[in-house]
Design a protein around this motif. Structure first.
Motif, PDB file in Angstrom:
ATOM      1  N   LEU A  31       9.406   1.211   6.316  1.00  0.00           N
ATOM      2  CA  LEU A  31       8.158   1.147   7.090  1.00  0.00           C
ATOM      3  C   LEU A  31       8.154   2.284   8.105  1.00  0.00           C
ATOM      4  CD1 LEU A  31       9.797  -1.902   7.140  1.00  0.00           C
ATOM      5  CD2 LEU A  31       7.448  -2.619   7.473  1.00  0.00           C
ATOM      6  N   HIS A  86      11.704   2.461  10.065  1.00  0.00           N
ATOM      7  CA  HIS A  86      12.344   1.169   9.865  1.00  0.00           C
ATOM      8  C   HIS A  86      12.678   1.026   8.382  1.00  0.00           C
ATOM      9  CE1 HIS A  86      10.291   0.109  13.737  1.00  0.00           C
ATOM     10  NE2 HIS A  86       9.444   0.986  13.261  1.00  0.00           N
ATOM     11  N   ARG A 123       3.011   1.926   5.743  1.00  0.00           N
ATOM     12  CA  ARG A 123       2.634   2.889   6.788  1.00  0.00           C
ATOM     13  C   ARG A 123       1.761   2.157   7.801  1.00  0.00           C
ATOM     14  NH1 ARG A 123       6.254   4.539   4.965  1.00  0.00           N
ATOM     15  NH2 ARG A 123       6.659   6.367   3.686  1.00  0.00           N
ATOM     16  N   LEU A 124       2.245   2.021   9.037  1.00  0.00           N
ATOM     17  CA  LEU A 124       1.560   1.158  10.004  1.00  0.00           C
ATOM     18  C   LEU A 124       1.534   1.832  11.371  1.00  0.00           C
ATOM     19  CD1 LEU A 124       0.692  -1.839   9.177  1.00  0.00           C
ATOM     20  CD2 LEU A 124       2.500  -2.595  10.696  1.00  0.00           C
ATOM     21  N   ARG A 125       0.349   1.949  11.965  1.00  0.00           N
ATOM     22  CA  ARG A 125       0.247   2.470  13.329  1.00  0.00           C
ATOM     23  C   ARG A 125       1.119   1.606  14.255  1.00  0.00           C
ATOM     24  NH1 ARG A 125      -1.446   7.001  14.054  1.00  0.00           N
ATOM     25  NH2 ARG A 125      -3.682   6.742  13.709  1.00  0.00           N
ATOM     26  N   GLY A 126       1.838   2.254  15.151  1.00  0.00           N
ATOM     27  CA  GLY A 126       2.679   1.528  16.096  1.00  0.00           C
ATOM     28  C   GLY A 126       4.150   1.603  15.732  1.00  0.00           C
ATOM     29  N   LEU A 127       4.441   1.801  14.451  1.00  0.00           N
ATOM     30  CA  LEU A 127       5.837   1.864  14.008  1.00  0.00           C
ATOM     31  C   LEU A 127       6.414   3.260  14.174  1.00  0.00           C
ATOM     32  CD1 LEU A 127       5.815  -0.291  10.761  1.00  0.00           C
ATOM     33  CD2 LEU A 127       6.382  -0.935  13.096  1.00  0.00           C
ATOM     34  N   PRO A 175       1.999   6.166  10.418  1.00  0.00           N
ATOM     35  CA  PRO A 175       1.079   6.647   9.373  1.00  0.00           C
ATOM     36  C   PRO A 175       0.915   8.160   9.309  1.00  0.00           C
ATOM     37  CG  PRO A 175      -0.152   5.633  11.176  1.00  0.00           C
ATOM     38  CD  PRO A 175       1.300   5.450  11.502  1.00  0.00           C
ATOM     39  N   PHE A 184      13.572   3.376  16.953  1.00  0.00           N
ATOM     40  CA  PHE A 184      12.409   3.350  17.842  1.00  0.00           C
ATOM     41  C   PHE A 184      12.197   4.696  18.522  1.00  0.00           C
ATOM     42  CE2 PHE A 184      14.183  -1.063  18.186  1.00  0.00           C
ATOM     43  CZ  PHE A 184      13.190  -1.698  17.471  1.00  0.00           C
TER      44      PHE A 184
END
Lengths: 253, 253, 253, 253
Positions: D136, D200, D193-197, D139, D219
């Motif tokens: 993960l 991972h 693909r996720l905004r905020g990540l 994006p 992080f």
């Protein structure tokens, strides 16, 4: 009909673990189930059936006699029964000195995933500033934390002390009693009890900017059977006493 | 150049949250940043700049005067500053009774994900036999459990009592002190402190054969800005006092 | 002996779900099991036993006749059997118009946690920039993604379009085929098949600086029974047709 | 003033990783920062400053000359710069044959957690029937799956083949394109693909009744610094070329 050189007698065959083992051995390739032995049965059935290996899943009162009988007759033993304290283990080792060709595995835990997770946690603990454990079980469990969590914390704590690490940083000054968990060898351990769960454990390791999480979920007793079979396939090549299935996994940790 | 009918003054503009808000408002569509007001500045700058809205991210000592000034001059207020106890809220409500066209939002938490997670947890708690909370934060945090975890437990506990649920089942008889967490309104709460983390919370709900997990991760103060902007876009249509951003999310829970 | 005003006949009583339901109804407070009806049995047994409610867990070929019979005789119905397409539902609604005091619940899913997770996902989807679904099942499953994942994606996608959201941002230019999942209503869906699992789903929602995760784990058919009992306790107060157990949860979403 | 026997010159000191390394070395115990070298600076500054070690975080075009210069002058090198293909590594090994007292570490990844997770995954893969990877990322990432996920799958796949394991069981017959991920060495890999990540990875391993999950969360770039410092503290005791930080972790896997 194939000849198998692993001929297995299951002791404690009518118990919950034992009946799973009977089925698993029966279906496994490269071995043959030759006897199911209950608490009323004579141990001579092991010999009558021509067993080369026993799986002992009986009770603490019986396991010592069962294993002694096997070793004295040159039969390898894979043992999941509990009750093996330091004194019993020492006596077993003396007996094995007289039977140097026989292998015995005493395994408190046959779930490969759990054994691996504990070994990995013990290895990784020295590389992170912070370490905590969360274990989660069904609400019928009477002890908290679980034995596996305590054992994991002990191994992690020992590894951290040996590496010269300080306890995990913690600036808490205002705390509701119990919020920060039980402390085992400087490792906070949290026990969750939740309907629907079986047996689960998460080891959390943190350093600046990163986290490593090692999680094991045990959904079913079926999870013990691959470990039992691995034990049966390996024990004859490892004469003497091995304590813990990790001894067979060649983890080199 | 576009005319915007949302003209925003940010109070506490030089603080950490305030400077994030300045940037967020400046980049947002449909609104205009018209003033940055620090602790030395006069509140009349709000009027001089023609602000229709304030975002108050100042300190507990200042926020009451700031909001009072805004309301008295017909300016809507979105407030993240802390220190709003019951007495202050009551006085604000009295003031708003005299200014029925003005909207004020007091939001202890602007992270939409956290607000949603808490609302969902409060709703779901009544449908499960077991409920526990794990909150995980950086190790500089001084209080355990976190305020959000306590608030979540209070809402869940209230919902469970109203539905007539017993406390979660727990057969524990042998327990290391702290292992089963702190108990808040019958909900066990566990606090993890780990280097590398920011602010995270997991609500665990279990019944026979199933588990529901609601997890929120806060990685960065940036997570508060969508909530601030949602507050600014909504507050004028919600005259009077709204306490908690969930009041604007039309959750109907 | 207590009088119960919920007297239940279970149809499909010898199937896997049916036998679970027989046991659950039998043990539940406030209701009484009055008949177990298999595929050879006559439906008149429902009336002979004085049932006020049926639980229909039979097969697609039988369920329509079963429910019709119940409605025509003023018996409320909680239906888990599949096969209710649009046409069948319309005919049922016509029949219910002539029996305005009877309630029918057609529920594709009785696991409360799964129903809640889907409802929460549909509500939350509009508040985040990114949304993806991971579903995880045992490796005997023949379809991917799962029906629940597709339904969840459809509800989330519809909510996002209604709120005017763009598809989740994704700068991928170099991609191994399949890596980014299947796209259902603009939501990427990933299907994991793993020995040891039963049925699990994770909805991941992300915005700048935060993530919300909604996870449901189904370990066992036992998870359906609280939903069946909730249906039985509610259906008489909700005359007419209700499609989906969420209609009884007062989620107001 | 303490004498330190690890005197460090940082190359690529003005880049993002480089400036983090400057700060980390400066604050670390047992070593001293003696030079910050940018792309315009002469490499003779390494010698002028009396450096015993370099950290090379420069660019693919420069790293080969940087390391060659260090080795020729008896300076140990910890290298995070990319661009070291097979041919370059071979030439470096030839050079090191003439300087047998010098140690060089080429590390594609300095995050200890990630290095450990990959090593553990490669070891554990042979003990489970099923194996999949979920990675993960934010994006803006242009490639899917991530390089780390591909490398992890290659190592896991090789270990499984060597152990004689079949591919993970999968009865899927009806599949939306992409749902089952990309297949790398028989391991399905899913990319979220996720905004905020940030970055991972989850490795999922399953057998009957159990699951082992190895998760790493990155992080922040800060996560690379403990690995850089470990490299600096170890490289002088490991003459010759080491490829991969796991070579210093004594994993014995």
């Amino acid at each position: 009909m194939t000849e198998h050189n692993i001929r297995v007698a299951v002791l404690g065959a009518s118990g919950r673990m034992g009946s799973e083992a009977v089925r698993a051995v029966d279906q496994a390739e490269g071995m043959q189930l030759v006897a199911r032995i209950g608490r009323q049965d004579s141990l001579t059935q092991i010999l009558d059936a021509g067993a080369t290996h026993i799986v002992d899943l009986s009770v603490p009162e019986a396991t010592q006699d069962n294993v002694r009988f096997a070793v004295e007759h040159g039969v390898h033993a894979v043992v999941g029964a509990t009750g093996w304290d330091t004194e019993r283990l020492e006596r077993l080792q003396e007996l094995l000195a007289d039977h140097p060709e026989v292998g015995v595995l005493i395994a408190p835990n046959f779930a490969l995933g759990s054994v691996l997770a504990t070994a990995f946690a013990a290895k990784a603990a020295q590389f992170f500033e912070s370490a905590e454990i969360i274990e989660l079980h069904h609400p019928q469990k009477v002890d908290a934390p679980s034995g596996t969590a305590v054992r994991t914390a002990e191994l992690m704590g020992a590894a951290r002390r040996e590496a010269g690490l300080a306890p995990s940083p913690d600036a808490t000054t205002t705390c509701l009693e119990g919020a920060r968990g039980a402390v085992v060898e400087d490792i906070p351990v949290h026990s969750v009890r939740l309907r629907g769960l079986v047996a689960h454990q998460e080891v959390l390791l943190g350093s600046a900017g990163e986290q490593l999480t090692l999680r094991h979920d045990s959904f079913d007793r079926a999870s013990f059977m691959p470990g039992v079979l691995l034990g049966l396939r390996t024990v004859a090549q490892r004469p003497g006493l091995t304590h813990g299935l990790d001894g067979y996994l060649d983890l080199g940790l």
